[in-house]
Write a protein that holds these residues in place. Structure first.
Motif, PDB file in Angstrom:
ATOM      1  N   LEU A 356       0.826  -1.207   0.000  1.00 26.48           N
ATOM      2  CA  LEU A 356       0.000   0.000   0.000  1.00 26.48           C
ATOM      3  C   LEU A 356       0.863   1.262   0.000  1.00 26.48           C
ATOM      4  CD1 LEU A 356      -2.831   1.321   0.290  1.00 26.48           C
ATOM      5  CD2 LEU A 356      -2.555   1.109   2.765  1.00 26.48           C
ATOM      6  N   LYS A 357       2.027   1.205   0.667  1.00 29.99           N
ATOM      7  CA  LYS A 357       2.913   2.361   0.790  1.00 29.99           C
ATOM      8  C   LYS A 357       3.900   2.479  -0.365  1.00 29.99           C
ATOM      9  CE  LYS A 357       2.723   1.934   5.840  1.00 29.99           C
ATOM     10  NZ  LYS A 357       3.501   1.557   7.054  1.00 29.99           N
ATOM     11  N   ASP A 358       3.995   1.423  -1.194  1.00 28.41           N
ATOM     12  CA  ASP A 358       4.970   1.435  -2.277  1.00 28.41           C
ATOM     13  C   ASP A 358       4.643   2.542  -3.276  1.00 28.41           C
ATOM     14  OD1 ASP A 358       7.185  -0.482  -3.585  1.00 28.41           O
ATOM     15  OD2 ASP A 358       5.876   0.270  -5.170  1.00 28.41           O
ATOM     16  N   ALA A 359       5.694   3.123  -3.858  1.00 24.74           N
ATOM     17  CA  ALA A 359       5.504   4.237  -4.784  1.00 24.74           C
ATOM     18  C   ALA A 359       4.660   3.849  -5.996  1.00 24.74           C
ATOM     19  CB  ALA A 359       6.861   4.763  -5.239  1.00 24.74           C
ATOM     20  N   ALA A 360       4.733   2.587  -6.417  1.00 25.56           N
ATOM     21  CA  ALA A 360       3.984   2.159  -7.599  1.00 25.56           C
ATOM     22  C   ALA A 360       2.481   2.119  -7.347  1.00 25.56           C
ATOM     23  CB  ALA A 360       4.468   0.781  -8.050  1.00 25.56           C
TER      24      ALA A 360
END
Length: 387
Positions: A356-360
């Motif tokens: 959820l926090k990943d840049a993608a």
């Protein structure tokens, strides 16, 4: 085969034995003391030795850095920085798969800066902290047709402390020259041809599906997928087919050019799982692909209708695209579930939270909650499509 000379998004030389032009490219770039960043498995191959010999005969001073893994870490970038500085190098020649290209670009960015690697994570305007005059030029020669890192302005590096992947970004990380030589890819084993080829598909597909408005990138993405549909099965079956290898290199570069439009949940989960399990990024994207498509199904009807027509699929719309993806994976002997890769459900909440926090994640067609990421992960873990 006629050499093609392109300038989009950077200078690209395409064709059989194009790597023979490397010395000339170094001279054009005023590189006299290049540091070769090469996959350790490639360093002693005949093709690489020929390249090194040509550089030595042209009086270029070279060293090799190959102390990194398939998912390069921050510590390995630091080792590369030391090699760059101790050798008094003035440029990077990155040869190999995405790991070589990513770590090569990271070294070029950071080696001569005062700031540490993580200070250039792709958050806000962090990249503006860099002194752009201290970024070394990079020449990229991919030996796989997957990540497209050769035309990217970023590197994906594993932070071992937090067990996550971080995206390092600067506009000048884009290699000044790219050499796409299919002869450098003919020895790639079939299973890696499949995994890297489906990685290229994941870039084109997620870029196409992203809701961001970028019609140029979207057009590149659909043509990239057409090339993959035509040529990936051929390259997988006959690795010596230079036309197929060339077209896959092109499709890979197209995918990374297109994904400036955005990526999505496929990459958010693949980044997270790759950092925690040290698994091949392309293989993770290949396994996750149909499950993420299903999670976004209700947003994608119109786009999948257009894509199915462009790819001339037997069945129209979303079902046609999904059927093609599943069939292609099966044809390439790609596992259907994450459990087949040795992944279990013990960290599912942490995995969902990090994805959820990943840049993608911001480029996904719809905003997925942590609970939805966890559901997608479990569908992929168990090999069950949410139809």
């Amino acid at each position: 085969m006629t050499l093609l000379h392109w300038h989009y998004p950077t200078e690209i030389l395409v064709g059989e034995n194009a790597s023979s032009q490397l010395v000339s490219v170094c001279q054009t770039s005023s590189i006299q003391r290049p540091l070769f960043v090469i996959d350790s498995s490639l360093a002693n191959t005949q093709a690489i030795q020929s390249i090194l010999t040509a550089c030595e005969e042209a009086s270029l001073t070279t060293d090799i850095f190959d102390s990194f893994e398939g998912n390069p870490t921050g510590e390995q970038v630091e080792s590369g920085n030391t090699a760059f500085l101790e050798g008094k190098h003035d440029g990077i020649i990155a040869i190999g798969g995405g790991s070589s290209l990513d770590i090569g670009k990271a070294i070029a960015l950071v080696a001569q800066q005062k700031q540490s690697l993580w200070e250039f994570e792709d958050i806000g305007d962090n990249w503006k902290q860099a002194d752009s005059t201290l970024i070394a030029p990079v020449i990229a020669l991919p030996t796989t047709a997957g990540t497209g890192s050769e035309v990217g302005r970023a590197s994906v590096i594993t932070d071992t402390q937090s067990q996550c992947k971080r995206i390092i970004f600067h506009p000048k990380m884009l290699p000044t020259h790219v050499i796409l030589d299919p002869t450098l890819t003919v020895d790639l084993p079939a299973h890696l041809t499949a995994a890297t080829g489906l990685d290229a598909l994941s870039h084109n597909l997620e870029a196409y599906c992203s809701p961001s408005y970028h019609p140029m990138a979207e057009a590149i993405a659909i043509e990239g997928m057409r090339l993959i549909k035509l040529y990936l099965p051929i390259a997988y079956t006959d690795g010596t087919n230079l036309q197929a290898r060339t077209q896959m290199l092109i499709a890979s570069s197209m995918g990374a050019t297109a994904f400036q439009k955005g990526l999505g949940a496929m990459h958010a989960l693949a980044h997270t799982l790759g950092a925690r399990y040290n698994l091949h990024h392309g293989l993770l994207n290949a396994v996750l692909m149909p499950y993420v498509l299903c999670a976004n199904r209700h947003y994608l009807h119109e786009k999948m209708q257009r894509l199915s027509h462009y790819l001339e699929l037997e069945k129209e719309g979303f079902d046609g695209v999904l059927e093609w993806v599943l069939g292609l994976r099966k044809q390439l002997h790609v596992p259907h579930s994450l459990s087949e890769l040795g992944i279990n459900n013990q960290e599912q909440e942490v995995i969902a939270s990090q994805a959820l926090k990943d840049a993608a994640a911001s480029g996904n067609p719809i905003h997925l909650s942590q609970e939805q990421y966890q559901a997608v992960f479990n569908f992929a873990l168990n090999g069950k499509l949410d139809l």
